[in-house]
Design a protein around this motif. Structure first.
Motif, mmCIF file in Angstrom:
data_model
loop_
_atom_site.group_PDB
_atom_site.id
_atom_site.type_symbol
_atom_site.label_atom_id
_atom_site.label_comp_id
_atom_site.label_asym_id
_atom_site.label_seq_id
_atom_site.Cartn_x
_atom_site.Cartn_y
_atom_site.Cartn_z
ATOM 1 N N SER A 53 1.854 7.215 4.710
ATOM 2 C CA SER A 53 2.948 8.307 4.670
ATOM 3 C C SER A 53 3.428 8.431 3.157
ATOM 4 O O SER A 53 4.097 9.355 2.806
ATOM 5 N N GLY A 54 3.039 7.320 2.245
ATOM 6 C CA GLY A 54 3.416 7.512 0.909
ATOM 7 C C GLY A 54 4.890 6.947 0.410
ATOM 8 O O GLY A 54 5.191 7.199 -0.666
ATOM 9 N N ASP A 55 5.711 6.752 1.401
ATOM 10 C CA ASP A 55 7.009 6.428 1.311
ATOM 11 C C ASP A 55 7.269 4.859 1.232
ATOM 12 O O ASP A 55 8.530 4.617 1.140
ATOM 13 N N ARG A 66 6.531 -1.949 -14.010
ATOM 14 C CA ARG A 66 5.349 -1.608 -15.086
ATOM 15 C C ARG A 66 4.492 -0.528 -14.400
ATOM 16 O O ARG A 66 3.898 0.384 -14.975
ATOM 17 N N PHE A 67 3.970 -0.698 -13.219
ATOM 18 C CA PHE A 67 3.079 0.091 -12.479
ATOM 19 C C PHE A 67 3.717 0.730 -11.230
ATOM 20 O O PHE A 67 4.502 0.535 -10.645
ATOM 21 N N THR A 68 3.111 2.046 -11.085
ATOM 22 C CA THR A 68 3.565 2.827 -9.920
ATOM 23 C C THR A 68 2.426 3.322 -9.298
ATOM 24 O O THR A 68 1.630 3.954 -9.979
ATOM 25 N N ILE A 69 2.398 3.122 -8.017
ATOM 26 C CA ILE A 69 1.476 3.566 -6.946
ATOM 27 C C ILE A 69 1.973 5.151 -6.481
ATOM 28 O O ILE A 69 3.284 4.887 -5.868
ATOM 29 N N SER A 70 1.010 5.946 -6.186
ATOM 30 C CA SER A 70 1.558 7.047 -5.373
ATOM 31 C C SER A 70 0.239 7.648 -4.846
ATOM 32 O O SER A 70 -0.492 7.259 -5.205
ATOM 33 N N LEU A 107 2.780 -2.974 5.011
ATOM 34 C CA LEU A 107 1.593 -3.113 4.085
ATOM 35 C C LEU A 107 1.269 -4.791 3.855
ATOM 36 O O LEU A 107 2.060 -5.476 3.889
ATOM 37 N N THR A 108 0.055 -4.679 3.649
ATOM 38 C CA THR A 108 -0.526 -6.184 3.299
ATOM 39 C C THR A 108 -1.127 -6.216 2.204
ATOM 40 O O THR A 108 -1.552 -5.259 1.648
ATOM 41 N N THR A 109 -1.486 -7.444 1.727
ATOM 42 C CA THR A 109 -2.256 -7.873 0.406
ATOM 43 C C THR A 109 -3.682 -8.219 0.676
ATOM 44 O O THR A 109 -4.240 -8.556 -0.062
#
Length: 125
Positions: A53-55, A66-70, A107-109
């Motif tokens: 969904s991106g949210d 420092r990082f942004t995921i979108s 979300l998982t790693t």
């Protein structure tokens, strides 16, 4: 299923770079996407993930702030904006995907089934 990562390169410490990952999966919104990185001689490590969904996002502590995921679901693309880069961010960055029944799944790693080839990011001091 194919994932294509791009956007890496050589950047000075303190600089920025944006990585892109284009995925040939349908429907794209049911695929959380994650970025991982692997430095020479090191194990692969989780960097960031984003829900279909991106949210919903998740970050490794080392990159938080420092990082942004979108993502742009209309373009089947996920981005990783990397700022305030440090030499220790040098690595091959890869994107990965897994299918989920919910677009807002936790979300998982780990547990990502589909992987793209990596793109090299080198941060010079």
């Amino acid at each position: 299923v194919q994932l294509q990562a791009s956007g890496g390169g050589l950047v000075q410490a303190g600089g920025s770079v944006r990585l892109s990952c284009v995925a040939s999966v349908r429907p794209f919104s049911h695929y959380p996407i994650a970025w991982f990185r692997q430095a020479p001689g090191e194990d692969r490590e989780f960097v960031a993930a984003i829900s279909g969904s991106g949210d919903i996002t998740k970050y490794a502590d080392s990159v938080k702030g420092r990082f942004t995921i979108s993502r742009d679901n209309s373009m089947n693309t996920v981005y990783l904006q990397m700022s305030s880069l440090k030499p220790e961010d040098t690595a091959v960055y890869s994107c990965a995907a897994r299918w989920t029944s919910s677009t807002r799944a936790t979300l998982t790693t780990s547990g990502y089934r589909y992987w793209g080839q990596g793109t090299q990011v080198t941060v010079s001091s």
